[in-house]
Design an enzyme around this catalytic site. Structure first.
Site, mmCIF file in Angstrom:
data_model
loop_
_atom_site.group_PDB
_atom_site.id
_atom_site.type_symbol
_atom_site.label_atom_id
_atom_site.label_comp_id
_atom_site.label_asym_id
_atom_site.label_seq_id
_atom_site.Cartn_x
_atom_site.Cartn_y
_atom_site.Cartn_z
ATOM 1 N N LYS A 40 0.830 -1.186 0.000
ATOM 2 C CA LYS A 40 0.000 0.000 0.000
ATOM 3 C C LYS A 40 0.881 1.259 0.000
ATOM 4 C CE LYS A 40 -3.099 -2.420 3.147
ATOM 5 N NZ LYS A 40 -3.478 -2.502 4.581
ATOM 6 N N GLY A 41 2.170 1.065 0.208
ATOM 7 C CA GLY A 41 3.078 2.192 0.428
ATOM 8 C C GLY A 41 3.185 3.173 -0.722
ATOM 9 N N GLU A 45 7.460 2.229 -6.172
ATOM 10 C CA GLU A 45 7.593 1.852 -4.756
ATOM 11 C C GLU A 45 7.615 3.101 -3.875
ATOM 12 O OE1 GLU A 45 8.047 -0.844 -2.866
ATOM 13 O OE2 GLU A 45 8.966 -2.463 -4.038
ATOM 14 N N ASP A 80 14.190 -0.736 0.731
ATOM 15 C CA ASP A 80 15.009 -0.864 1.944
ATOM 16 C C ASP A 80 16.065 -1.953 1.692
ATOM 17 O OD1 ASP A 80 15.750 -0.612 4.673
ATOM 18 O OD2 ASP A 80 14.247 -2.040 5.314
ATOM 19 N N LYS A 123 16.550 3.689 0.765
ATOM 20 C CA LYS A 123 17.362 3.499 1.980
ATOM 21 C C LYS A 123 18.537 2.587 1.620
ATOM 22 C CE LYS A 123 14.774 3.033 5.938
ATOM 23 N NZ LYS A 123 14.169 2.202 7.011
ATOM 24 N N PHE A 164 13.567 4.760 10.781
ATOM 25 C CA PHE A 164 12.263 4.229 10.391
ATOM 26 C C PHE A 164 11.357 5.389 10.018
ATOM 27 C CE2 PHE A 164 8.242 2.132 10.265
ATOM 28 C CZ PHE A 164 8.577 0.924 9.687
ATOM 29 N N ASP A 211 3.885 3.304 6.430
ATOM 30 C CA ASP A 211 3.251 3.036 7.717
ATOM 31 C C ASP A 211 4.197 2.438 8.737
ATOM 32 O OD1 ASP A 211 3.435 0.384 6.395
ATOM 33 O OD2 ASP A 211 2.287 -0.280 8.136
ATOM 34 N N ARG A 213 0.175 6.537 7.669
ATOM 35 C CA ARG A 213 0.253 6.678 6.207
ATOM 36 C C ARG A 213 -0.238 8.039 5.743
ATOM 37 N NH1 ARG A 213 1.280 1.526 3.992
ATOM 38 N NH2 ARG A 213 0.279 -0.209 5.069
#
Ligand code: IMP
Ligand code: MG
Length: 185
Positions: A45-46, A101, A105, A133, A154, A161, A167
């Protein structure tokens, strides 16, 4: 700052800075795909807020679709094993596909999706991410369009999220280590 929710220790990238960068990315993507009809594949969902802002800044015809993958492991960990929980609606064979995206990460998720999508024989397959990242990368991911290189913190907001929360923050914020239970530095 007064208007930051609890547990957000810092605004890493302001709403204005994100929006300005997304406008630039839209122009870069439009230039790269002006002779094709690209299919933008958002990773749920990002990708949600980033992708909806991004497509408005791409002034060439395009199509969109979505995919969702689940990687096994904890909240912050990716084991590398993954499966698709929501697949594309359309066939991508012969298409110019751009994977969208929110953040890359370790690269495990994007790596898995790239292998899976490549097997469907698109004409081209590239990656666009709002946040990279890079210091955490395990799987090498060629990134064609990158919003920001970010440090090993983070991050939440703009679609990202922590346990499904945050979000909706209109900026990229740093979450407190006390909440994530994570202090890798
Ligand atoms: P990967 O490690 O590249 O496979 O990333 C897996 C997923 O972890 C990403 O798609 C995000 O959903 C999530 N993730 C990684 N880092 C962060 C972060 O800083 N904030 C929020 N989600 C993250
Ligand atoms: Mg998440």
């Amino acid at each position: 700052m007064d208007d930051m929710p609890d547990n957000i220790v810092e605004i890493l990238i302001s709403q204005q800075a994100v929006e300005r960068r997304i406008a630039e990315m839209g122009r870069e993507i439009a230039a790269a795909y002006q002779d094709s009809l690209p299919l933008l594949v958002g990773v749920l969902k990002g990708c949600m807020i980033f992708m909806s802002d991004l497509v408005k800044q791409i002034d060439i015809p395009l199509e969109i679709d979505f995919i969702s993958a689940m990687s096994y492991g904890g909240v912050q960990k990716s084991s590398g094993a993954a499966r698709i929980t929501k697949d594309l609606d359309c066939v991508i064979e012969g298409r110019d596909v751009l994977l969208i995206e929110g953040i890359v990460d370790t690269g495990m998720t994007a790596g898995y999706l790239l292998r899976n999508l490549q097997a469907r024989q698109p004409r081209s397959l590239r990656v666009c991410t709002l946040l990279d990242k890079e210091v955490r990368r395990i799987v090498k991911i060629p990134i064609s369009f990158r919003g920001f290189s970010v440090p090993d913190r983070f991050l939440v907001g703009y679609g990202l999220d922590f346990r499904q929360l945050y979000r909706n923050l209109p900026y990229i914020g740093v979450l407190s280590n006390e909440i994530t239970g994570l202090d890798r530095r």
